[in-house]
Scaffold this active site. Sequence first.
Site, mmCIF file in Angstrom:
data_model
loop_
_atom_site.group_PDB
_atom_site.id
_atom_site.type_symbol
_atom_site.label_atom_id
_atom_site.label_comp_id
_atom_site.label_asym_id
_atom_site.label_seq_id
_atom_site.Cartn_x
_atom_site.Cartn_y
_atom_site.Cartn_z
ATOM 1 N N GLU A 1 28.403 28.848 -21.500
ATOM 2 C CA GLU A 1 29.171 27.368 -22.840
ATOM 3 C C GLU A 1 28.283 26.678 -23.272
ATOM 4 O O GLU A 1 28.222 25.800 -24.593
ATOM 5 C CB GLU A 1 30.119 26.740 -22.550
ATOM 6 C CG GLU A 1 31.266 27.811 -21.761
ATOM 7 C CD GLU A 1 32.902 27.171 -21.471
ATOM 8 O OE1 GLU A 1 33.656 27.289 -22.345
ATOM 9 O OE2 GLU A 1 33.080 26.583 -20.650
ATOM 10 N N SER B 1 22.841 21.058 -22.445
ATOM 11 C CA SER B 1 21.933 21.590 -23.025
ATOM 12 C C SER B 1 20.973 21.903 -21.396
ATOM 13 O O SER B 1 20.899 20.599 -21.248
ATOM 14 C CB SER B 1 21.195 20.881 -24.599
ATOM 15 O OG SER B 1 19.767 21.070 -24.488
ATOM 16 N N ALA C 1 29.768 14.986 -18.187
ATOM 17 C CA ALA C 1 30.815 14.953 -19.594
ATOM 18 C C ALA C 1 29.336 13.818 -20.210
ATOM 19 O O ALA C 1 29.581 12.926 -19.923
ATOM 20 C CB ALA C 1 31.558 15.417 -19.663
ATOM 21 N N ARG D 1 26.237 10.072 -13.058
ATOM 22 C CA ARG D 1 27.014 9.440 -14.234
ATOM 23 C C ARG D 1 27.006 8.218 -14.577
ATOM 24 O O ARG D 1 25.640 7.932 -14.273
ATOM 25 C CB ARG D 1 28.746 9.116 -13.010
ATOM 26 C CG ARG D 1 27.898 8.073 -11.991
ATOM 27 C CD ARG D 1 29.482 8.241 -11.252
ATOM 28 N NE ARG D 1 29.291 6.768 -10.126
ATOM 29 C CZ ARG D 1 29.968 6.300 -9.602
ATOM 30 N NH1 ARG D 1 30.872 7.644 -8.644
ATOM 31 N NH2 ARG D 1 30.096 5.769 -8.494
ATOM 32 N N ARG D 2 27.760 7.736 -15.293
ATOM 33 C CA ARG D 2 27.134 6.636 -15.792
ATOM 34 C C ARG D 2 29.001 5.883 -15.741
ATOM 35 O O ARG D 2 29.436 6.192 -16.086
ATOM 36 C CB ARG D 2 26.990 6.660 -18.052
ATOM 37 C CG ARG D 2 26.930 5.733 -18.823
ATOM 38 C CD ARG D 2 26.185 5.548 -19.930
ATOM 39 N NE ARG D 2 25.404 6.508 -20.677
ATOM 40 C CZ ARG D 2 24.017 6.308 -20.412
ATOM 41 N NH1 ARG D 2 23.583 5.210 -20.087
ATOM 42 N NH2 ARG D 2 22.925 7.350 -21.022
ATOM 43 N N ASN D 3 27.907 4.937 -15.090
ATOM 44 C CA ASN D 3 29.055 3.644 -14.897
ATOM 45 C C ASN D 3 29.301 2.744 -16.236
ATOM 46 O O ASN D 3 28.695 2.225 -17.148
ATOM 47 C CB ASN D 3 28.185 2.700 -14.587
ATOM 48 C CG ASN D 3 29.272 1.729 -13.526
ATOM 49 O OD1 ASN D 3 30.337 0.790 -14.549
ATOM 50 N ND2 ASN D 3 29.203 1.242 -12.788
ATOM 51 N N SER D 4 31.239 2.797 -16.841
ATOM 52 C CA SER D 4 31.749 2.712 -17.700
ATOM 53 C C SER D 4 32.276 1.129 -17.419
ATOM 54 O O SER D 4 32.297 1.071 -19.222
ATOM 55 C CB SER D 4 32.939 3.363 -17.146
ATOM 56 O OG SER D 4 33.511 2.702 -16.689
#
Length: 311
Positions: free
Chosen positions: A193, A213, A252, A284-287
């Site tokens: 996708e 991408s 994401a 992941r990115r630490n929020s």
Amino acid sequence: MAAASSAQLSAWGVGLATIAADGTTLDTFFRHLGLANAVPVGTPTETQSTTDERRGVAIVPTSLVIDTQAAPTSATDVYLRLHLLSHRMVEPRTINLDGAFGLLANVAWTSIGPVALDTLDDVRYNLLRQGQHLVVHGVDKFPRMTDYVVPSGVRIADASRVRLGAHLASGTTVMHEGFCNFNAGTLGASMVEGRISAGVIVGDGSDIGGGASIMGTLSGGGKEMVTVGKKCLLGANSGLGISLGDECIIEAGLYITAGTQVKLPDGTVVKARELSGASGLLFRRNSQSGAVEAVQRTGNWGGLNAALHKN
């Protein structure tokens, strides 16, 4: 069709080339092709050239044998290599495509076939006088794969999103916003996708999420080729510039490039290139802190929906 082994260096093709009035090869369609150092005896061949007055082109029988490890020498040579890839006779990155862009003409891909750009207005006008409307699908060096090859066991929602020379394994689904470039593709059942750029290989059971991408090798002079392992998940709108081993996830919206600073569970920080090819990682990115982290995965993201990929 089985992919070629590294020992198979030669390939042959028999087909038809479209030649413009100035001698430019616009495309070549190979009806018969294979891996060998000669055209097999008894292979059907055309003997007569024809013309298409609507487009002002000649349709010329062609037959050739190439060394797939040497650089291509003509547009027809390039087209044979692209056919080999899309027929899944060879895998991406196993044959030489150096200089392919310079050998291909920029062509108007239309509803009646390839048209030389300097004749496009005349072709359109002459058809209009006969009550026919010419549709221009695109202007590019590479045509749509499905106008030449439709591999078995695949779904392609928008044919314009897959270039000739893409390698799509059986069980692959390319959704409307998915894209696959030439000399790139899937080695097993995959959901596409997002974008598979030139030179990128995606392993069996992986999911390239909507808007995701994967960096290729054509832009910016890069030479590294990205591989995505088996059962990986690239979340929606994520990006990838390093290779992944098996069973990795990128969250994401997170774009990982080779130079991205990544924090590990022990507190050390490394560049993402040092993790290239590792398996079982969740990026992941630490929020709270905003730091990009890589941790060992736990659990199962669920994998592909088997019903969607039984093509």
